[in-house]
Design a protein around this motif. Sequence first.
Motif, PDB file in Angstrom:
ATOM      1  N   ARG A   1      -3.165  -0.341 -10.448  1.00  0.00           N
ATOM      2  CA  ARG A   1      -3.319  -1.680  -9.894  1.00  0.00           C
ATOM      3  C   ARG A   1      -4.157  -1.638  -8.616  1.00  0.00           C
ATOM      4  O   ARG A   1      -4.939  -2.531  -8.333  1.00  0.00           O
ATOM      5  N   VAL A   2      -3.961  -0.557  -7.838  1.00  0.00           N
ATOM      6  CA  VAL A   2      -4.661  -0.487  -6.551  1.00  0.00           C
ATOM      7  C   VAL A   2      -6.110  -0.055  -6.744  1.00  0.00           C
ATOM      8  O   VAL A   2      -7.010  -0.554  -6.096  1.00  0.00           O
ATOM      9  N   ASN A   3      -6.335   0.894  -7.666  1.00  0.00           N
ATOM     10  CA  ASN A   3      -7.652   1.522  -7.701  1.00  0.00           C
ATOM     11  C   ASN A   3      -8.618   0.989  -8.746  1.00  0.00           C
ATOM     12  O   ASN A   3      -9.815   1.112  -8.595  1.00  0.00           O
ATOM     13  N   PHE A   4      -8.087   0.436  -9.816  1.00  0.00           N
ATOM     14  CA  PHE A   4      -8.999   0.054 -10.889  1.00  0.00           C
ATOM     15  C   PHE A   4      -8.847  -1.412 -11.243  1.00  0.00           C
ATOM     16  O   PHE A   4      -8.072  -2.119 -10.646  1.00  0.00           O
TER      17      PHE A   4
ATOM     18  N   ARG B   1     -11.441  -6.390  -8.538  1.00  0.00           N
ATOM     19  CA  ARG B   1     -10.798  -5.719  -7.409  1.00  0.00           C
ATOM     20  C   ARG B   1     -11.888  -5.178  -6.484  1.00  0.00           C
ATOM     21  O   ARG B   1     -12.967  -4.820  -6.948  1.00  0.00           O
TER      22      ARG B   1
ATOM     23  N   PRO C   1      -7.235  -3.572  -0.800  1.00  0.00           N
ATOM     24  CA  PRO C   1      -7.474  -2.973  -2.118  1.00  0.00           C
ATOM     25  C   PRO C   1      -6.451  -3.398  -3.167  1.00  0.00           C
ATOM     26  O   PRO C   1      -6.726  -3.311  -4.354  1.00  0.00           O
ATOM     27  N   HIS C   2      -5.281  -3.875  -2.730  1.00  0.00           N
ATOM     28  CA  HIS C   2      -4.244  -4.209  -3.711  1.00  0.00           C
ATOM     29  C   HIS C   2      -4.345  -5.655  -4.185  1.00  0.00           C
ATOM     30  O   HIS C   2      -3.543  -6.087  -4.991  1.00  0.00           O
ATOM     31  N   LEU C   3      -5.319  -6.401  -3.652  1.00  0.00           N
ATOM     32  CA  LEU C   3      -5.481  -7.789  -4.074  1.00  0.00           C
ATOM     33  C   LEU C   3      -6.814  -7.958  -4.787  1.00  0.00           C
ATOM     34  O   LEU C   3      -7.762  -7.227  -4.541  1.00  0.00           O
TER      35      LEU C   3
ATOM     36  N   LEU D   1       0.814  -1.213   0.000  1.00  0.00           N
ATOM     37  CA  LEU D   1       0.000   0.000   0.000  1.00  0.00           C
ATOM     38  C   LEU D   1       0.854   1.273   0.000  1.00  0.00           C
ATOM     39  O   LEU D   1       0.421   2.306  -0.506  1.00  0.00           O
TER      40      LEU D   1
ATOM     41  N   ALA E   1     -12.499  -2.411  -5.203  1.00  0.00           N
ATOM     42  CA  ALA E   1     -13.052  -1.093  -5.510  1.00  0.00           C
ATOM     43  C   ALA E   1     -14.235  -1.190  -6.470  1.00  0.00           C
ATOM     44  O   ALA E   1     -15.061  -0.286  -6.528  1.00  0.00           O
ATOM     45  N   ASN E   2     -14.320  -2.289  -7.230  1.00  0.00           N
ATOM     46  CA  ASN E   2     -15.395  -2.407  -8.212  1.00  0.00           C
ATOM     47  C   ASN E   2     -16.569  -3.235  -7.733  1.00  0.00           C
ATOM     48  O   ASN E   2     -17.400  -3.634  -8.529  1.00  0.00           O
TER      49      ASN E   2
END
Lengths: 233, 358
Positions: free
Chosen positions: A229-232, B129, B89-91, A147, B131-132
């Motif tokens: 990579r983190v957000n979308f 992800r 969020p990164h996975l 992160l 976020a979606n």
Amino acid sequence: MDWLTLSEEELTAIRLSLLVSTVAVAASLPFGILVALALSRGRFVGKSVLNGIVHLPLILPPVVTGFLLLILFGRKGPIGAFLDQYLGIVFSFRWTGAALACAVMGFPLLVRSIRLSLDAVDRKLEDAAGTLGASPIWVFLTVTLPLILPGVIAGMILSFAKSMGEFGATITFVSNIPGETQTLSAAIYTFTQVPGGDLGAMRLTIVAIVISMAALLASEFMAHMIGKRVNFE
Amino acid sequence: MTLSVHVRHRFGDFHLDAGFEAEGGVTALFGRSGSGKTSLVRAIAGLIRPDEGRIALDGDVLVDRKRGLFVPKHRRRFGYVFQEARLFPHLTVKGNLTYGRWFAPRDAVPERFDRVVDLLGIGHLLERRPANLSGGERQRVAIGRALLSAPRLLLMDEPLAALDEERKAEILPYLERLRDETNVPIVYVSHAVHEVAQLADRVVVLRDGRVEAIGPVSEVLSRPGLPTAAHRREAGSVLAGVVEAFDPPHRLATVRLKGNTIHVPNATVEAGKTVRLHIPARDVMLATSRPEGISALNILEGTIEAIADDDEGMITVRIDCGGDIVHARVTALSGERLALHPGKTVFAVIKTVALDPR
């Protein structure tokens, strides 16, 4: 276009600068992460003192920092003598000394950038990882580090750029020895001091601009990729 | 499985001093916000270190302040489902789901990945992800992530509170399947009566950091002493029964209780299934003679066992209808007009009944 061809001496200065900056960033990164963790997460007496010391190179005149390094890490200095005697590491008037000076000058930028992204990490995610069985070290490696990666990379680029441009502390600490401690900035300075050196100074200036722009673009690109990579998707 | 919890802790002005024992199944920690239920469950998970107390699962002591014992959260293997999903969020969804597997001990028998994905209906989300995802999808993934870490106990801290009514209705059936199809005991924190009535086996009622009542869901939820006025209005009877018949054209199920049969509309169940009925006390009317020409399908005859007053001008009447206990909440004035008293024979007219397959 003959005037654009770099001389052997200039190439040496460029190679040396790249080596010194890379080593400075790589060697200071683990310390930078540890100090940023201590400043962001730690609760201890003297935290503001540590914060002050880390930021000192940013505020002090570079020559003063260089002189302090000379006193501490010189062959006869308390730390330098110890390292020389027991570990065989010598900093004074070596390229390693230039790397040390660059690392110290870039350190506040590195720590600041990592600390800011650490402060922004949602601690609740770390709690969640803990309840899933991850020990604190694994939580750091699998949740916190991914992160803060954009911040770590931004800090590395800033520190690298600072190292490429470092002049005052380096020249005070390890002098200006061609092939050993004469970095890009020092070489440009030397050229401006001799008659007819302007062309060489101009060539090296162009190289400095190219390297700085490349570093900046690389950081933007990496930040973009990680953010994606983190957000979308 | 026996979970034994006794905790004392101070947060500023608030004192938590609560304890309970739970056997398997679903134990609900129930109370209004600020009653200490989340703090209690956080202490069980190891997210807070209580000032005093002892927490043990079967023989395994996790906290014993007298002996200076405190097992950190990552060694407890208690799955925790938070109010907000807290997905990484990164996975990807798949990465989130398999995260806990890396840390589970080798001898632990984790739930099978495919089964959990199927149970929660998240198979189509695996490559996405967090976020979606919608709020409901995120919460389902969070539940799956906790389940797949091979937990000895599942702690759920108001997993539906952050969702709107539609999303809640979307997740509740999954929680029911979870309860019925896995062997993991669950501690479920909630302030919503209907969630507790639908899911829990036992209820621990908390108020101002103390345990006010504890017992089977059918007893505790019918008590007039529930913590707030809103809860009292929601209170009712919980009855267990077996589906005798199902009439598809009318979408009407007939459920056999101990001494009565009840018709439940708008339910799709198979005959022979054990179900649970929730009858809100405010939706039960009382009559002293059998009413005729009335649309209500369910009218039960019974004897008044007890009458409880509250300070809102309402009374809760407990009626024994041939072994099935039904509660009616009526005004104190109606009680006087009908001359209700224990021992009197009355007819309970049930307006609504909710069916919960189990």
